[in-house]
Design an enzyme around this catalytic site. Structure first.
Site, short mmCIF file in Angstrom:
data_model
loop_
_atom_site.label_atom_id
_atom_site.label_comp_id
_atom_site.label_asym_id
_atom_site.label_seq_id
_atom_site.Cartn_x
_atom_site.Cartn_y
_atom_site.Cartn_z
CE LYS A 19 -3.72 -2.49 2.15
NZ LYS A 19 -4.40 -3.02 3.37
CG ASP A 72 -9.64 -0.64 4.79
OD1 ASP A 72 -9.29 -1.09 3.56
OD2 ASP A 72 -8.64 -0.67 5.56
CD GLN A 84 -3.52 -4.47 6.56
OE1 GLN A 84 -3.50 -3.10 6.12
NE2 GLN A 84 -3.60 -5.54 6.34
N1 GUN Z 1 -6.34 -6.97 6.16
C1 GUN Z 1 -6.38 -7.71 5.18
N2 GUN Z 1 -7.15 -6.94 4.00
C2 GUN Z 1 -7.27 -5.94 4.55
C3 GUN Z 1 -7.82 -4.56 4.05
O1 GUN Z 1 -8.07 -4.61 2.96
N3 GUN Z 1 -7.84 -3.75 4.84
C4 GUN Z 1 -7.35 -3.47 6.08
N4 GUN Z 1 -7.26 -2.54 6.81
N5 GUN Z 1 -6.90 -4.68 6.51
C5 GUN Z 1 -6.72 -5.83 5.81
#
Ligand code: GUN
Length: 282
Positions: A50, A117, A94
């Site tokens: 990211k 998200d 996350q």
């Molecule tokens: N953990 C696994 N996929 C994601 C996601 O798309 N966003 C977040 N915040 N955590 C994750």
């Protein structure tokens, strides 16, 4: 029929290039903050991706790494500070968080206009009611990939396997918004193959290695694979048996190189949208 491959890598690259072009022309620098608590190896890899994407697009990218024993108050305090910062337009915590932290409370402490998200109750409720808001990245990426086929989703039978809050449920709502007739299947569904065989659009989000076989797929279906699994040899593979199903589908997404990269691209697109929403609110 041999399926056309929906190339997530190429699509994601085009989306990121377009965002870079837009922000350059507009002379703006949207900001994304990513919070990682603890040392989960998979999370570290995701977060790294990211950050890389954000820098590639030309965003301000800030990473906050907190120790695995961080107190709930400390995480909440950080989110609160980021909610107030003008240069940060998107905030992502996350998941999964270490067990002692309240994931629900922390996720929902993010300001909805910065919820890139799409995991807050506010964003989920907006999606449910068709009100403008930020949409969870994975289902949004899947819809973009289906759109790229050029096939009109209106009136099509769409089947989603999986009912998670972050993929299955929002995916079903997005397909419904495209006027598809949607069925959600899950682990308790009776005679799953008889339902999936009716799908013009089949989305697999169950987390089971090569679960969807050719016999479960309608000839000419669009097959979207959200799975991210390791097989017995440690090879990354999806929920769909790609080699079998590609001979039957009209379009298929590969793993790797499919939905995962589009998920990351959608985070970049949500960060841009969040920036615009915050400008509008001024
Ligand atoms: N953990 C696994 N996929 C994601 C996601 O798309 N966003 C977040 N915040 N955590 C994750």
């Amino acid at each position: 029929m041999t399926a056309k491959i929906l190339d997530g890598k190429a699509m994601a690259a085009a989306i990121k290039a377009s965002l870079k072009d837009k922000i350059t022309k507009q002379g703006i620098k949207p900001g994304l903050a990513v919070i990682l608590v603890g040392e989960d190896p998979a999370s570290k890899i995701y977060v790294g991706g990211k950050e890389k994407d954000a820098l590639e697009v030309g965003y301000l990218s800030e990473m906050f790494r907190l120790p695995g024993d961080a107190a709930q108050e400390d995480v909440l305090k950080l989110v609160k500070e980021l909610n107030l910062r003008k240069d940060i337009n998107g905030i992502l915590v996350q998941l999964p968080l270490p067990k002692h932290l309240n994931e629900e409370l922390i996720t929902n402490s993010i300001e909805p206009v910065k919820d890139v998200d799409g995991f807050t109750y506010n964003s989920a409720g907006r999606l449910f009611t068709g009100s403008k808001g930020l949409v969870a990245c994975t289902p949004k990426g899947c819809i973009e990939m289906i759109r790229a086929t050029g096939v009109d989703m209106k009136g099509k039978n769409a089947v989603v396997i999986g009912r998670s809050n972050i993929v299955g449920k929002p995916m079903a709502i997005l397909l419904l918004a495209e006027h598809a007739t949607v069925t959600i299947c899950h682990s308790r569904t009776k005679d799953l193959p008889s339902i999936t065989r009716q799908a013009d659009i089949l989305v697999a989000a169950i987390g089971k290695t090569r679960f969807v076989k050719a016999g479960m797929v309608k000839e000419g279906a669009i097959v979207v694979d959200v799975g991210m699994n390791r097989d017995e040899n440690g090879k990354l593979c999806g929920d769909v048996d790609f080699d079998e199903v590609k001979e039957k589908a009209s379009f298929i997404t590969p793993v790797p190189g499919g939905v995962g990269l589009m998920t990351r691209a959608m985070l970049m697109s949500n960060t841009y949208e969040a920036y615009l929403m915050q400008q509008e609110a001024k």
